[in-house]
Enzyme design. Structure first.
Site, PDB file in Angstrom:
ATOM      1  N   PRO A   1       0.883  -0.750   0.071  1.00  0.00           N
ATOM      2  CA  PRO A   1       0.325   0.289   0.159  1.00  0.00           C
ATOM      3  C   PRO A   1       1.024   0.944  -0.097  1.00  0.00           C
ATOM      4  O   PRO A   1       1.664   1.497   0.562  1.00  0.00           O
ATOM      5  CB  PRO A   1      -0.587   0.057   1.468  1.00  0.00           C
ATOM      6  N   GLU A   2       0.556   2.341  -0.572  1.00  0.00           N
ATOM      7  CA  GLU A   2       1.073   3.566  -0.609  1.00  0.00           C
ATOM      8  C   GLU A   2       0.403   4.105  -0.129  1.00  0.00           C
ATOM      9  O   GLU A   2      -0.761   4.113   0.564  1.00  0.00           O
ATOM     10  CB  GLU A   2       1.736   3.713  -2.604  1.00  0.00           C
TER      11      GLU A   2
ATOM     12  N   HIS B   1      -5.310 -15.646   9.080  1.00  0.00           N
ATOM     13  CA  HIS B   1      -4.366 -14.137   8.912  1.00  0.00           C
ATOM     14  C   HIS B   1      -4.561 -13.169   9.644  1.00  0.00           C
ATOM     15  O   HIS B   1      -4.528 -12.165   9.622  1.00  0.00           O
ATOM     16  CB  HIS B   1      -4.561 -13.917   7.513  1.00  0.00           C
TER      17      HIS B   1
END
Ligand SMILES: [Zn+2]
Length: 275
Positions: free
Chosen positions: A2-3, A92
């Site tokens: 993710p940016e 997860h």
């Protein structure tokens, strides 16, 4: 990974659903997720109310009403989901925050690279991770006078310099390629060869790209989805990233992919020249 626009999209998704909610229980299933003491983290977070969700570069800042902030870095694959459905929790899911409305804020991270740290809200600028961040696009500090010396003191290639989060923060591999294409600078240009107009262009285009990307909800490259499970659609407007072998949208020359300092780098060999 993710940016910044993706993290901003996550922030906006989260704030709508968790602001003002009290955290009634915290379960940490993967202790290494927490930087610092896990029991202390749980103790301070349980019973606190989420005052706000902020962001600094790619760090999400979950501000609590007790003077502490959870600094959350999603790294490669971290995501938040909000659900009351127990089936939303899987192997997860490494942190589960139960909220006072029965919903659970679930942190999932397939690759387990993400980290959370509890920090004094008044002292965030002294946190080791946040302290070293350079100015970020769309912030007051993102000015020519701030950026010029930070960029120009480097002799190495501009691609590597713009990726260096201590020079400027928030832009990762995708957006640096996009910005350099827009401003017509070859990614291997030594940073100290740029002129004032180049620096000004980088600032303007970085702001534009970030704004556009935030509106589009980020890029769906890899498995990014926002806090509500929506995929971003910024990837549809990328010009060079991932476009090797296709014509440059500006001049028609084939986009090339090379490695710059180990990072896959996309550029147009005709309209981006080395200075
Ligand atoms: Zn071109």
């Amino acid at each position: 990974m993710p940016e910044m626009p993706e993290v901003e999209t996550v922030r906006r998704g989260l704030i709508a659903q968790v602001k003002g909610r009290k955290i009634t229980n915290v379960e940490i299933r993967y202790p290494n997720l927490i930087t610092g003491d896990v029991d202390q983290f749980k103790e301070f977070v349980t019973g606190a109310t989420i005052d706000d969700v902020g962001r600094r570069a790619k760090f999400l800042l979950i501000h609590l009403d007790n003077g502490y902030t959870i600094i959350s870095h999603l790294r490669m694959e971290g995501r938040y989901r909000i659900s009351a459905d127990p089936s939303a929790i899987d192997k997860h899911s490494h942190a589960i925050f139960t909220l006072d409305n029965g919903q659970k804020l679930i942190y999932n991270d397939v690759r387990k690279f993400g980290r959370m740290q509890l920090w004094n809200t008044d002292d965030l600028e002294n946190n080791k991770s946040i302290q070293k961040l350079g100015p970020e696009p769309l912030s007051d500090a993102f000015t020519f006078n701030n950026l010029k010396p930070r960029i120009m003191r480097h002799r190495k290639d501009i691609k590597t310099v713009l990726l260096d989060q201590s020079v400027m923060s928030g832009l990762g591999n995708i957006y640096v390629d996009e910005v350099l294409w827009k401003v017509k600078i070859h990614p291997e240009t030594p940073a100290n060869h740029l002129n004032d107009i180049d620096i000004q262009n980088i600032i303007e285009v970085s702001n534009e790209e970030m704004e556009k990307a935030i509106i589009a909800g980020g890029s769906t490259v890899r498995s990014y989805v926002d806090a509500t499970g929506h995929k971003g659609n910024m990837q549809n407007s990328l010009k060079v990233y991932g476009k090797e072998g296709t014509p440059c949208p500006r001049c028609g020359t084939e986009i090339k992919k090379i490695k710059v300092n180990g990072r896959g780098t996309h550029f147009c060999p005709k309209c981006q020249v080395v200075k």
